[in-house]
Design a protein around this motif. Structure first.
Motif, mmCIF file in Angstrom:
data_model
loop_
_atom_site.group_PDB
_atom_site.id
_atom_site.type_symbol
_atom_site.label_atom_id
_atom_site.label_comp_id
_atom_site.label_asym_id
_atom_site.label_seq_id
_atom_site.Cartn_x
_atom_site.Cartn_y
_atom_site.Cartn_z
ATOM 1 N N ALA A 48 0.851 -1.191 0.000
ATOM 2 C CA ALA A 48 0.000 0.000 0.000
ATOM 3 C C ALA A 48 0.881 1.233 0.000
ATOM 4 C CB ALA A 48 -0.919 0.020 1.221
ATOM 5 N N THR A 56 -4.375 7.211 -1.881
ATOM 6 C CA THR A 56 -3.857 5.900 -1.507
ATOM 7 C C THR A 56 -3.941 4.912 -2.664
ATOM 8 O OG1 THR A 56 -6.033 5.213 -0.664
ATOM 9 C CG2 THR A 56 -4.505 6.214 0.914
ATOM 10 N N TYR A 58 -3.497 0.397 -3.263
ATOM 11 C CA TYR A 58 -3.346 -0.899 -2.604
ATOM 12 C C TYR A 58 -3.118 -1.994 -3.635
ATOM 13 C CZ TYR A 58 -5.515 1.493 1.350
ATOM 14 O OH TYR A 58 -5.797 2.373 2.368
ATOM 15 N N LYS A 63 -6.744 -5.209 -0.803
ATOM 16 C CA LYS A 63 -7.860 -4.258 -0.916
ATOM 17 C C LYS A 63 -9.048 -4.720 -0.080
ATOM 18 C CE LYS A 63 -6.975 -2.231 -5.459
ATOM 19 N NZ LYS A 63 -7.388 -2.199 -6.887
ATOM 20 N N THR A 67 -5.690 -0.821 5.463
ATOM 21 C CA THR A 67 -5.874 0.616 5.277
ATOM 22 C C THR A 67 -4.587 1.341 5.636
ATOM 23 O OG1 THR A 67 -8.218 0.460 5.852
ATOM 24 C CG2 THR A 67 -7.229 2.643 5.905
ATOM 25 N N LEU A 79 -0.268 1.259 8.852
ATOM 26 C CA LEU A 79 -0.923 0.242 8.033
ATOM 27 C C LEU A 79 -1.803 -0.586 8.954
ATOM 28 C CD1 LEU A 79 -1.150 -0.930 5.152
ATOM 29 C CD2 LEU A 79 0.540 -2.641 5.841
#
Length: 114
Positions: A48, A56, A58, A63, A67, A79
């Motif tokens: 990410a 952002t 990913y 995904k 986050t 993270l």
């Protein structure tokens, strides 16, 4: 720029962990931060990333589960890893990119196992 990563550990499948990466030094020049992982025998792969403006990105494999976020005031990127799977087991590395070069933090081990 120096990067200090933390937050790895052992967690059961379905569990959560939060990794942190603190940037120090000339952190004001950082325009991109991210997390890569590298399992034994494999290449380092992007997990990410987050730009200074908050955009952002990913990998498909994380995904909806992971986050990435950043606190520019604290010079820290996070993270949040939820719904962890055994295949997420790896060493995770923090990266910071400036207009001049990339900087890497030390790896932090994440192990997902029952």
């Amino acid at each position: 720029v120096q990067l200090q990563a933390s937050g790895g550990g052992l967690v059961q499948p379905g569990g959560s962990l939060r990794l942190s990466c603190l940037a120090s030094g000339s952190s004001g020049s950082i325009n991109y931060m991210g997390w890569y992982h590298q399992a034994p025998g494999n290449q380092r792969e992007l997990v990410a990333s987050i730009l200074k403006n908050g955009i952002t990105s990913y990998s498909d494999s994380v995904k909806g589960r992971f986050t990435i976020s950043r606190d520019n005031r604290k010079h820290t990127v996070y993270l949040q890893m939820n719904s962890l799977k055994p295949e997420d087991t790896s060493v995770y590395y923090c990266i910071a990119r400036t207009p001049y070069r990339d900087y890497w933090g030390q790896g932090t081990q994440v192990t997902v196992s029952s």
